[in-house]
Scaffold this motif. Structure first.
Motif, PDB file in Angstrom:
ATOM      1  N   SER A  34       0.808  -1.218   0.000  1.00 43.96           N
ATOM      2  CA  SER A  34       0.000   0.000   0.000  1.00 43.96           C
ATOM      3  C   SER A  34       0.840   1.265   0.000  1.00 43.96           C
ATOM      4  CB  SER A  34      -0.896   0.018   1.245  1.00 43.96           C
ATOM      5  OG  SER A  34      -0.098   0.130   2.419  1.00 43.96           O
ATOM      6  N   GLY A  35       2.109   1.129   0.392  1.00 46.74           N
ATOM      7  CA  GLY A  35       2.962   2.296   0.612  1.00 46.74           C
ATOM      8  C   GLY A  35       3.156   2.569   2.094  1.00 46.74           C
ATOM      9  N   GLY A  36       2.413   1.845   2.933  1.00 48.43           N
ATOM     10  CA  GLY A  36       2.513   2.005   4.381  1.00 48.43           C
ATOM     11  C   GLY A  36       3.481   1.032   5.020  1.00 48.43           C
ATOM     12  N   LYS A  37       3.679   1.197   6.315  1.00 45.98           N
ATOM     13  CA  LYS A  37       4.664   0.418   7.054  1.00 45.98           C
ATOM     14  C   LYS A  37       4.304  -1.065   7.152  1.00 45.98           C
ATOM     15  CE  LYS A  37       2.624   1.378  11.603  1.00 45.98           C
ATOM     16  NZ  LYS A  37       1.287   1.445  11.004  1.00 45.98           N
ATOM     17  N   ASP A  38       3.020  -1.382   7.317  1.00 42.27           N
ATOM     18  CA  ASP A  38       2.614  -2.762   7.556  1.00 42.27           C
ATOM     19  C   ASP A  38       2.931  -3.658   6.367  1.00 42.27           C
ATOM     20  OD1 ASP A  38       1.585  -1.718   9.910  1.00 42.27           O
ATOM     21  OD2 ASP A  38      -0.472  -1.649   9.176  1.00 42.27           O
ATOM     22  N   THR A 135      -2.350  -5.664  16.468  1.00 36.51           N
ATOM     23  CA  THR A 135      -3.063  -4.438  16.840  1.00 36.51           C
ATOM     24  C   THR A 135      -4.334  -4.297  16.011  1.00 36.51           C
ATOM     25  OG1 THR A 135      -0.910  -3.442  17.353  1.00 36.51           O
ATOM     26  CG2 THR A 135      -2.800  -1.952  17.205  1.00 36.51           C
ATOM     27  N   ASP A 136      -4.258  -4.656  14.735  1.00 42.66           N
ATOM     28  CA  ASP A 136      -5.446  -4.630  13.879  1.00 42.66           C
ATOM     29  C   ASP A 136      -6.522  -5.589  14.381  1.00 42.66           C
ATOM     30  OD1 ASP A 136      -4.642  -2.722  11.975  1.00 42.66           O
ATOM     31  OD2 ASP A 136      -3.511  -4.213  10.846  1.00 42.66           O
ATOM     32  N   LYS A 177       3.771  -1.571  17.278  1.00 47.53           N
ATOM     33  CA  LYS A 177       4.991  -0.905  17.750  1.00 47.53           C
ATOM     34  C   LYS A 177       6.245  -1.635  17.267  1.00 47.53           C
ATOM     35  CE  LYS A 177       2.929   1.303  21.800  1.00 47.53           C
ATOM     36  NZ  LYS A 177       2.875   1.379  23.276  1.00 47.53           N
ATOM     37  N   THR A 178       6.191  -2.964  17.234  1.00 48.67           N
ATOM     38  CA  THR A 178       7.317  -3.745  16.720  1.00 48.67           C
ATOM     39  C   THR A 178       7.537  -3.442  15.239  1.00 48.67           C
ATOM     40  OG1 THR A 178       6.940  -5.526  18.316  1.00 48.67           O
ATOM     41  CG2 THR A 178       8.186  -6.086  16.329  1.00 48.67           C
ATOM     42  N   LYS A 184      11.737   1.433  10.929  1.00 48.76           N
ATOM     43  CA  LYS A 184      12.665   2.545  11.170  1.00 48.76           C
ATOM     44  C   LYS A 184      14.111   2.060  11.195  1.00 48.76           C
ATOM     45  CE  LYS A 184      13.728   6.229  14.487  1.00 48.76           C
ATOM     46  NZ  LYS A 184      13.362   6.861  15.784  1.00 48.76           N
ATOM     47  N   ASP A 185      14.378   0.981  11.933  1.00 46.19           N
ATOM     48  CA  ASP A 185      15.754   0.476  12.061  1.00 46.19           C
ATOM     49  C   ASP A 185      16.323   0.030  10.720  1.00 46.19           C
ATOM     50  OD1 ASP A 185      15.624   0.974  14.753  1.00 46.19           O
ATOM     51  OD2 ASP A 185      15.432  -1.126  15.371  1.00 46.19           O
ATOM     52  N   GLU A 186      15.494  -0.637   9.916  1.00 44.88           N
ATOM     53  CA  GLU A 186      15.953  -1.169   8.630  1.00 44.88           C
ATOM     54  C   GLU A 186      15.761  -0.179   7.484  1.00 44.88           C
ATOM     55  OE1 GLU A 186      17.593  -3.887   8.105  1.00 44.88           O
ATOM     56  OE2 GLU A 186      17.477  -4.594  10.174  1.00 44.88           O
TER      57      GLU A 186
END
Length: 239
Positions: A34-38, A135-136, A177-178, A184-186
């Protein structure tokens, strides 16, 4: 891969995949990007799973543009570097879905799923991987309880009989959160410039705030929600 990623999230992905038999050798899986983090975290996790397990399966990346025009160039480059075929499809439904003022998100999701199924069939794909996480699950559970009066959430694996496709959700044991930390880290690539105008203005976001308030007092609420769903017994309720 950092060795402690096994403990942080990869073992949980592996456990979900094995418990619900989500992936088998020779599967051909589309990951909806989607372009998002998940979704990019899901792609990254499946690449690591394939590299660090006995499973041998093919992965394709798919971005469906509803007419917003998100810049996915960095994600496409990431796919290319990891030898993942990348598919772009513009279905331009943005004007149509926002005609439905009550539930544009539902209509958008339905139309995107239809497009994904068609593209999967064209590419001889047998499974679609979706980036829904723990979380979802909690948010969807609360959303249905509060707004529809139902004890209901999505399943780890479901079957689309019309298109002979399985929908799998390998991230059901991973909290948001994970995902944020690893992305972010990668420095995993996200879509740029544009987002959906309804991204933060919907019932899911309202319930997400409620979940955050609950977790201030009960930090293990997400874990308990998943455990309650998995341990559900018909006899515990009225019917």
């Amino acid at each position: 891969m950092r060795k402690w990623y096994n403990k942080l999230f990869l073992n949980d992905v592996r456990n979900a995949v094995e418990k619900y038999n989500m992936i088998e050798n020779n599967d051909k899986i589309i990951v909806g990007l989607s372009g998002g983090k998940d979704s990019v975290f899901l792609l990254y996790s499946l690449l690591l799973l394939r590299e660090n397990s006995y499973l041998n399966f093919d992965i394709l990346g798919l971005h469906i543009d509803i007419g917003i025009g998100i810049d996915m160039s960095d994600t496409e480059k990431f796919c290319r570097e990891n030898k993942v075929p990348y598919i772009y499809e513009n279905i331009h439904i943005i004007d149509k879905i926002f005609e439905d003022k009550k539930s544009p998100c539902y209509l958008c999701s339905k139309m995107k799923r239809g497009a994904m199924a068609r593209i999967a069939e064209d590419n001889h794909v047998n499974k679609i991987a979706l980036g829904h996480h723990k979380t979802d699950i909690a948010i969807t559970f609360l959303l249905n309880l509060i707004y529809t009066g139902k004890l209901e959430t999505f399943k780890p694996i479901s079957y689309n009989e019309k298109h002979n496709l399985q929908l799998i959700r390998p991230l059901i044991y991973i909290d948001e959160k994970t995902i944020e930390k690893v992305v972010k880290d990668e420095q995993l690539p996200l879509g740029k410039n544009k987002t959906c105008p309804k991204d933060k203005i919907n019932k899911r976001n309202e319930i997400k705030v409620l979940l955050e308030n609950i977790e201030e007092k009960y930090p293990d609420f997400q874990d308990k929600t998943v455990r309650a769903i998995e341990n559900f017994e018909q006899g515990n309720l009225w019917l």
